[in-house]
Design a protein around this motif. Sequence first.
Motif, PDB file in Angstrom:
ATOM      1  N   ASP A  39       0.810  -1.216   0.000  1.00 23.51           N
ATOM      2  CA  ASP A  39       0.000   0.000   0.000  1.00 23.51           C
ATOM      3  C   ASP A  39       0.842   1.265   0.000  1.00 23.51           C
ATOM      4  O   ASP A  39       0.314   2.372   0.102  1.00 23.51           O
ATOM      5  N   SER A  40       2.170   1.136  -0.109  1.00 26.49           N
ATOM      6  CA  SER A  40       3.021   2.320  -0.066  1.00 26.49           C
ATOM      7  C   SER A  40       4.256   2.116  -0.926  1.00 26.49           C
ATOM      8  O   SER A  40       4.624   0.984  -1.258  1.00 26.49           O
ATOM      9  N   VAL A  41       4.883   3.227  -1.272  1.00 28.49           N
ATOM     10  CA  VAL A  41       6.113   3.179  -2.051  1.00 28.49           C
ATOM     11  C   VAL A  41       7.096   4.185  -1.463  1.00 28.49           C
ATOM     12  O   VAL A  41       6.721   5.302  -1.093  1.00 28.49           O
ATOM     13  N   LEU A  42       8.338   3.767  -1.334  1.00 25.95           N
ATOM     14  CA  LEU A  42       9.414   4.629  -0.870  1.00 25.95           C
ATOM     15  C   LEU A  42      10.312   4.915  -2.061  1.00 25.95           C
ATOM     16  O   LEU A  42      10.769   4.004  -2.746  1.00 25.95           O
ATOM     17  N   PHE A  43      10.561   6.200  -2.312  1.00 19.04           N
ATOM     18  CA  PHE A  43      11.398   6.574  -3.451  1.00 19.04           C
ATOM     19  C   PHE A  43      12.394   7.650  -3.043  1.00 19.04           C
ATOM     20  O   PHE A  43      12.218   8.326  -2.014  1.00 19.04           O
ATOM     21  N   VAL A  44      13.437   7.804  -3.845  1.00 17.14           N
ATOM     22  CA  VAL A  44      14.427   8.856  -3.604  1.00 17.14           C
ATOM     23  C   VAL A  44      14.694   9.585  -4.914  1.00 17.14           C
ATOM     24  O   VAL A  44      14.462   9.051  -6.003  1.00 17.14           O
ATOM     25  N   ALA A  45      15.187  10.797  -4.788  1.00 17.60           N
ATOM     26  CA  ALA A  45      15.551  11.608  -5.953  1.00 17.60           C
ATOM     27  C   ALA A  45      16.742  12.464  -5.578  1.00 17.60           C
ATOM     28  O   ALA A  45      17.012  12.714  -4.390  1.00 17.60           O
ATOM     29  N   ASP A  46      17.459  12.920  -6.593  1.00 13.81           N
ATOM     30  CA  ASP A  46      18.664  13.700  -6.341  1.00 13.81           C
ATOM     31  C   ASP A  46      18.380  15.172  -6.052  1.00 13.81           C
ATOM     32  O   ASP A  46      19.285  15.902  -5.644  1.00 13.81           O
ATOM     33  N   SER A  47      17.141  15.621  -6.290  1.00 15.51           N
ATOM     34  CA  SER A  47      16.827  17.030  -6.054  1.00 15.51           C
ATOM     35  C   SER A  47      15.409  17.177  -5.520  1.00 15.51           C
ATOM     36  O   SER A  47      14.563  16.298  -5.704  1.00 15.51           O
ATOM     37  N   ALA A  48      15.167  18.321  -4.881  1.00 15.43           N
ATOM     38  CA  ALA A  48      13.838  18.612  -4.347  1.00 15.43           C
ATOM     39  C   ALA A  48      12.816  18.718  -5.467  1.00 15.43           C
ATOM     40  O   ALA A  48      11.681  18.256  -5.333  1.00 15.43           O
ATOM     41  N   ALA A  49      13.204  19.309  -6.597  1.00 17.94           N
ATOM     42  CA  ALA A  49      12.264  19.510  -7.700  1.00 17.94           C
ATOM     43  C   ALA A  49      11.805  18.173  -8.290  1.00 17.94           C
ATOM     44  O   ALA A  49      10.627  17.992  -8.600  1.00 17.94           O
ATOM     45  N   VAL A  50      12.721  17.244  -8.445  1.00 17.20           N
ATOM     46  CA  VAL A  50      12.342  15.931  -8.982  1.00 17.20           C
ATOM     47  C   VAL A  50      11.411  15.214  -8.010  1.00 17.20           C
ATOM     48  O   VAL A  50      10.399  14.625  -8.413  1.00 17.20           O
ATOM     49  N   ALA A  51      11.732  15.265  -6.715  1.00 12.46           N
ATOM     50  CA  ALA A  51      10.875  14.617  -5.727  1.00 12.46           C
ATOM     51  C   ALA A  51       9.481  15.236  -5.702  1.00 12.46           C
ATOM     52  O   ALA A  51       8.469  14.532  -5.594  1.00 12.46           O
ATOM     53  N   ALA A  52       9.402  16.561  -5.803  1.00 11.88           N
ATOM     54  CA  ALA A  52       8.110  17.246  -5.811  1.00 11.88           C
ATOM     55  C   ALA A  52       7.288  16.852  -7.035  1.00 11.88           C
ATOM     56  O   ALA A  52       6.080  16.620  -6.946  1.00 11.88           O
ATOM     57  N   GLU A  53       7.943  16.776  -8.179  1.00  6.22           N
ATOM     58  CA  GLU A  53       7.252  16.372  -9.409  1.00  6.22           C
ATOM     59  C   GLU A  53       6.713  14.945  -9.282  1.00  6.22           C
ATOM     60  O   GLU A  53       5.575  14.657  -9.671  1.00  6.22           O
ATOM     61  N   ILE A  54       7.507  14.064  -8.716  1.00  5.68           N
ATOM     62  CA  ILE A  54       7.058  12.676  -8.530  1.00  5.68           C
ATOM     63  C   ILE A  54       5.840  12.629  -7.616  1.00  5.68           C
ATOM     64  O   ILE A  54       4.854  11.948  -7.907  1.00  5.68           O
ATOM     65  N   ALA A  55       5.908  13.354  -6.504  1.00  5.80           N
ATOM     66  CA  ALA A  55       4.809  13.329  -5.535  1.00  5.80           C
ATOM     67  C   ALA A  55       3.497  13.784  -6.164  1.00  5.80           C
ATOM     68  O   ALA A  55       2.454  13.133  -6.015  1.00  5.80           O
ATOM     69  N   LEU A  56       3.523  14.882  -6.886  1.00  6.24           N
ATOM     70  CA  LEU A  56       2.306  15.412  -7.494  1.00  6.24           C
ATOM     71  C   LEU A  56       1.810  14.515  -8.628  1.00  6.24           C
ATOM     72  O   LEU A  56       0.601  14.333  -8.811  1.00  6.24           O
ATOM     73  N   ARG A  57       2.727  13.942  -9.382  1.00  9.22           N
ATOM     74  CA  ARG A  57       2.324  13.037 -10.460  1.00  9.22           C
ATOM     75  C   ARG A  57       1.724  11.748  -9.911  1.00  9.22           C
ATOM     76  O   ARG A  57       0.800  11.177 -10.500  1.00  9.22           O
ATOM     77  N   LEU A  58       2.256  11.257  -8.799  1.00 10.14           N
ATOM     78  CA  LEU A  58       1.689  10.043  -8.195  1.00 10.14           C
ATOM     79  C   LEU A  58       0.217  10.249  -7.850  1.00 10.14           C
ATOM     80  O   LEU A  58      -0.639   9.405  -8.151  1.00 10.14           O
ATOM     81  N   ILE A  59      -0.085  11.361  -7.224  1.00  8.99           N
ATOM     82  CA  ILE A  59      -1.473  11.641  -6.852  1.00  8.99           C
ATOM     83  C   ILE A  59      -2.328  11.819  -8.101  1.00  8.99           C
ATOM     84  O   ILE A  59      -3.447  11.305  -8.195  1.00  8.99           O
ATOM     85  N   GLN A  60      -1.795  12.517  -9.095  1.00  8.15           N
ATOM     86  CA  GLN A  60      -2.542  12.771 -10.327  1.00  8.15           C
ATOM     87  C   GLN A  60      -2.821  11.481 -11.094  1.00  8.15           C
ATOM     88  O   GLN A  60      -3.934  11.274 -11.596  1.00  8.15           O
ATOM     89  N   VAL A  61      -1.847  10.597 -11.193  1.00  4.63           N
ATOM     90  CA  VAL A  61      -1.991   9.372 -11.983  1.00  4.63           C
ATOM     91  C   VAL A  61      -2.968   8.391 -11.335  1.00  4.63           C
ATOM     92  O   VAL A  61      -3.746   7.730 -12.024  1.00  4.63           O
ATOM     93  N   HIS A  62      -2.954   8.309 -10.018  1.00  9.46           N
ATOM     94  CA  HIS A  62      -3.815   7.339  -9.343  1.00  9.46           C
ATOM     95  C   HIS A  62      -5.240   7.857  -9.119  1.00  9.46           C
ATOM     96  O   HIS A  62      -6.161   7.056  -8.923  1.00  9.46           O
ATOM     97  N   ALA A  63      -5.428   9.167  -9.139  1.00 14.49           N
ATOM     98  CA  ALA A  63      -6.731   9.745  -8.805  1.00 14.49           C
ATOM     99  C   ALA A  63      -7.887   9.246  -9.673  1.00 14.49           C
ATOM    100  O   ALA A  63      -8.989   9.010  -9.153  1.00 14.49           O
ATOM    101  N   PRO A  64      -7.727   9.050 -10.995  1.00 14.52           N
ATOM    102  CA  PRO A  64      -8.870   8.617 -11.814  1.00 14.52           C
ATOM    103  C   PRO A  64      -9.365   7.203 -11.520  1.00 14.52           C
ATOM    104  O   PRO A  64     -10.478   6.847 -11.922  1.00 14.52           O
ATOM    105  N   ASP A  65      -8.567   6.392 -10.857  1.00 13.58           N
ATOM    106  CA  ASP A  65      -8.960   5.013 -10.541  1.00 13.58           C
ATOM    107  C   ASP A  65      -9.921   5.043  -9.361  1.00 13.58           C
ATOM    108  O   ASP A  65      -9.525   5.259  -8.214  1.00 13.58           O
TER     109      ASP A  65
END
Length: 323
Positions: free
Chosen positions: A212-238
Amino acid sequence: MTVEDPEIDLLTEAFLRQPARYTSHQVAAMAGVPVYRARRYWRALGFANVADEAVVFTDADVEALRTLVSLVGDGCYDEEHMLLVTRALGRATAALAESQAELGAETLDQAGVPLSARPTAWRARADRVVPSLEQLLVYTWRRQLASAAGRIVDQEVGTVRLAVGFADMVGFTRMSRQIPEKELAGLVERFEGRSADVVTSSGGRVVKTLGDSVLFVADSAAVAAEIALRLIQVHAPDRAMPDLRVGLALGPVISRMGDVFGTTVNLASRLTSLAPAGGVLADPELAGGLVGSAAFALTPAEPMTAKGLGELRPSLLRRAGRP
């Protein structure tokens, strides 16, 4: 390596591609090590001890043990690091083998193969599948090793500065008790698959998934922020998928054997549990890394207290221009 059923023995041989010839003592003797040391390596790889008289080992087992011993003897690894390598190999390949076996069983089930005919069908499948999967395994490992070596070749060993993110499904435990197991398995597979696609395509790395969860890392704050927002956006329609929430933190991280540890990881995990459904909470360090970015907007959240971490002053993250 402990099963004595004739049908299973034939199946094991089909996958190993070699007949069983040796006992544990014979393998250890041919590799030139005491049997206790051989068993130490086998346990690290995830294989249980077998009876002294059990003939379950192949020529490949001899060669593998000789390889482990030579890597230590040549000074490539000391004994402690060699055991760490074997444990990592054992964990990774055990999970891989389990998933492949499950998918193979599902394929036979969908084809209508009766249980009584499964061993024969499995052996035929092994003849076709094992060589191809072996080739893909080595190819993927080499690519992943090249990528990992390129990232860390000029880093200090142990601690690195990374952005860490946790994303989990809200109310998953309660929901898991209310839906059929097959439906639950499909939901988890969709979550893990989509999440991995989002993380890797955005430039991050999946450390691990926990259903029920995923742990991820990124080299920059901007990449991590983009991932976080995209995760919510991609899963929301389901509609079957619970809301996601994400916690982000930036700071020193202990990277060891494919996993990450430390206060930054704990902070990201704690922020996830405090984040609102469908929202992203970022710690001050990560929020500071986004200052000046035109892509993101940050709103200070109410101060929060987390056991072991003290008072937290996170910010809610969203895309710029959205309420």
